[in-house]
Design an enzyme around this catalytic site. Structure first.
Site, PDB file in Angstrom:
ATOM      1  N   CYS A   8      -6.120   6.877 -32.670  1.00  0.00           N
ATOM      2  CA  CYS A   8      -6.319   7.830 -33.779  1.00  0.00           C
ATOM      3  C   CYS A   8      -5.529   7.308 -34.983  1.00  0.00           C
ATOM      4  CB  CYS A   8      -5.924   9.255 -33.374  1.00  0.00           C
ATOM      5  SG  CYS A   8      -4.189   9.477 -32.944  1.00  0.00           S
ATOM      6  N   ASN A  11      -1.235   8.487 -33.856  1.00  0.00           N
ATOM      7  CA  ASN A  11      -0.830   8.339 -32.446  1.00  0.00           C
ATOM      8  C   ASN A  11       0.190   9.394 -32.029  1.00  0.00           C
ATOM      9  OD1 ASN A  11       0.701   5.816 -30.264  1.00  0.00           O
ATOM     10  ND2 ASN A  11      -0.958   7.197 -29.811  1.00  0.00           N
ATOM     11  N   CYS A  13      -1.099  13.093 -32.259  1.00  0.00           N
ATOM     12  CA  CYS A  13      -1.878  14.308 -31.939  1.00  0.00           C
ATOM     13  C   CYS A  13      -3.030  14.024 -30.978  1.00  0.00           C
ATOM     14  CB  CYS A  13      -2.426  14.950 -33.215  1.00  0.00           C
ATOM     15  SG  CYS A  13      -1.152  15.519 -34.355  1.00  0.00           S
ATOM     16  N   ARG A  14      -4.067  13.339 -31.459  1.00  0.00           N
ATOM     17  CA  ARG A  14      -5.282  13.202 -30.661  1.00  0.00           C
ATOM     18  C   ARG A  14      -5.193  12.129 -29.581  1.00  0.00           C
ATOM     19  NH1 ARG A  14      -8.951  12.424 -35.823  1.00  0.00           N
ATOM     20  NH2 ARG A  14      -6.964  11.454 -36.409  1.00  0.00           N
ATOM     21  N   SER A  15      -4.802  10.895 -29.950  1.00  0.00           N
ATOM     22  CA  SER A  15      -4.879   9.816 -28.956  1.00  0.00           C
ATOM     23  C   SER A  15      -3.889   9.956 -27.794  1.00  0.00           C
ATOM     24  CB  SER A  15      -4.801   8.425 -29.613  1.00  0.00           C
ATOM     25  OG  SER A  15      -3.610   8.225 -30.304  1.00  0.00           O
ATOM     26  N   ASP A 121      -9.083  15.891 -37.031  1.00  0.00           N
ATOM     27  CA  ASP A 121      -7.635  15.710 -37.067  1.00  0.00           C
ATOM     28  C   ASP A 121      -6.979  17.098 -37.122  1.00  0.00           C
ATOM     29  OD1 ASP A 121      -5.026  15.151 -37.637  1.00  0.00           O
ATOM     30  OD2 ASP A 121      -5.462  13.698 -39.211  1.00  0.00           O
TER      31      ASP A 121
HETATM   32  P1  4NP Z   1      -3.406  11.995 -35.188  1.00  0.00           P
HETATM   33  O1  4NP Z   1      -2.971  13.088 -36.264  1.00  0.00           O
HETATM   34  O2  4NP Z   1      -4.089  10.888 -35.940  1.00  0.00           O
HETATM   35  O3  4NP Z   1      -4.347  12.749 -34.296  1.00  0.00           O
HETATM   36  O4  4NP Z   1      -2.134  11.568 -34.490  1.00  0.00           O
HETATM   37  C1  4NP Z   1      -2.180  12.785 -37.373  1.00  0.00           C
HETATM   38  C2  4NP Z   1      -0.817  12.747 -37.230  1.00  0.00           C
HETATM   39  C3  4NP Z   1      -0.021  12.497 -38.335  1.00  0.00           C
HETATM   40  C4  4NP Z   1      -0.603  12.276 -39.569  1.00  0.00           C
HETATM   41  C5  4NP Z   1      -1.976  12.320 -39.698  1.00  0.00           C
HETATM   42  C6  4NP Z   1      -2.759  12.552 -38.606  1.00  0.00           C
HETATM   43  N1  4NP Z   1       0.212  12.040 -40.693  1.00  0.00           N
HETATM   44  O5  4NP Z   1      -0.336  11.968 -41.814  1.00  0.00           O
HETATM   45  O6  4NP Z   1       1.431  11.921 -40.560  1.00  0.00           O
END
Ligand code: 4NP
Length: 150
Positions: A8, A11, A13-15, A121
């Site tokens: 993602c 790294n 939240c989703r992955s 997201d």
């Molecule tokens: P992820 O979510 O891609 O599912 O881990 C996010 C986590 C942090 C951020 C964006 C998306 N960020 O902008 O810090």
């Protein structure tokens, strides 16, 4: 031994959720890891809302640590599942040849073939976003695990 990487943006939240869910459905004969296309959260634990929703379903992802996707991941993994179209573009941009590119797949295409739907997201939303993401990933990982083990 099939090696699967979940990718993602951050790294956190989703992955990591996808990693924990797929690991829970496979034996140790498979390697499952996750990474982010960005480096904002290198060394960080998963978001506490991802940890909580995983725990609710009996999966512990609290010990995972964020890392950035690297070109060497194309050599280390057989299948690279990305969560959304932006991740897809960012990973494919790093591919060196057609073999690398062919490893990159949108994870929800396992459930809805060729539709290229995003796993949204959930970072800036509420807890229900994480529940929604969990359910999407659980459905996709059921299909992935079934196909890998049949
Ligand atoms: P992820 O979510 O891609 O599912 O881990 C996010 C986590 C942090 C951020 C964006 C998306 N960020 O902008 O810090």
């Amino acid at each position: 031994m099939t090696k699967i990487l979940m990718v993602c943006l951050g790294n956190i939240c989703r992955s990591p959720l996808a990693e924990g869910i797929l690991k829970s459905k496979l034996s140790n004969a498979f390697i499952v890891d996750s990474a982010g296309t960005a480096n904002y959260h290198t060394g960080s634990s998963p978001d506490k809302r991802s940890i909580a929703v995983a725990r609710k379903y009996g999966i512990n992802i609290s010990n995972l640590k964020g890392r950035q996707f690297n070109v060497s991941d194309f050599d280390r993994f057989d299948i690279i599942y990305v969560m959304d179209e932006s991740n897809f573009k960012n990973v494919v941009k790093l591919s060196r040849n057609d073999k690398d590119t062919a490893k990159v797949k949108m994870i929800l295409n396992e459930v809805y073939p060729d539709q290229n739907y995003d796993v949204p997201d959930p970072y800036y939303g509420g807890d229900d976003g994480f529940e929604n993401v969990y359910r999407m990933l659980d459905e996709a990982c059921d299909i992935i695990a079934e196909n890998l083990t049949k």
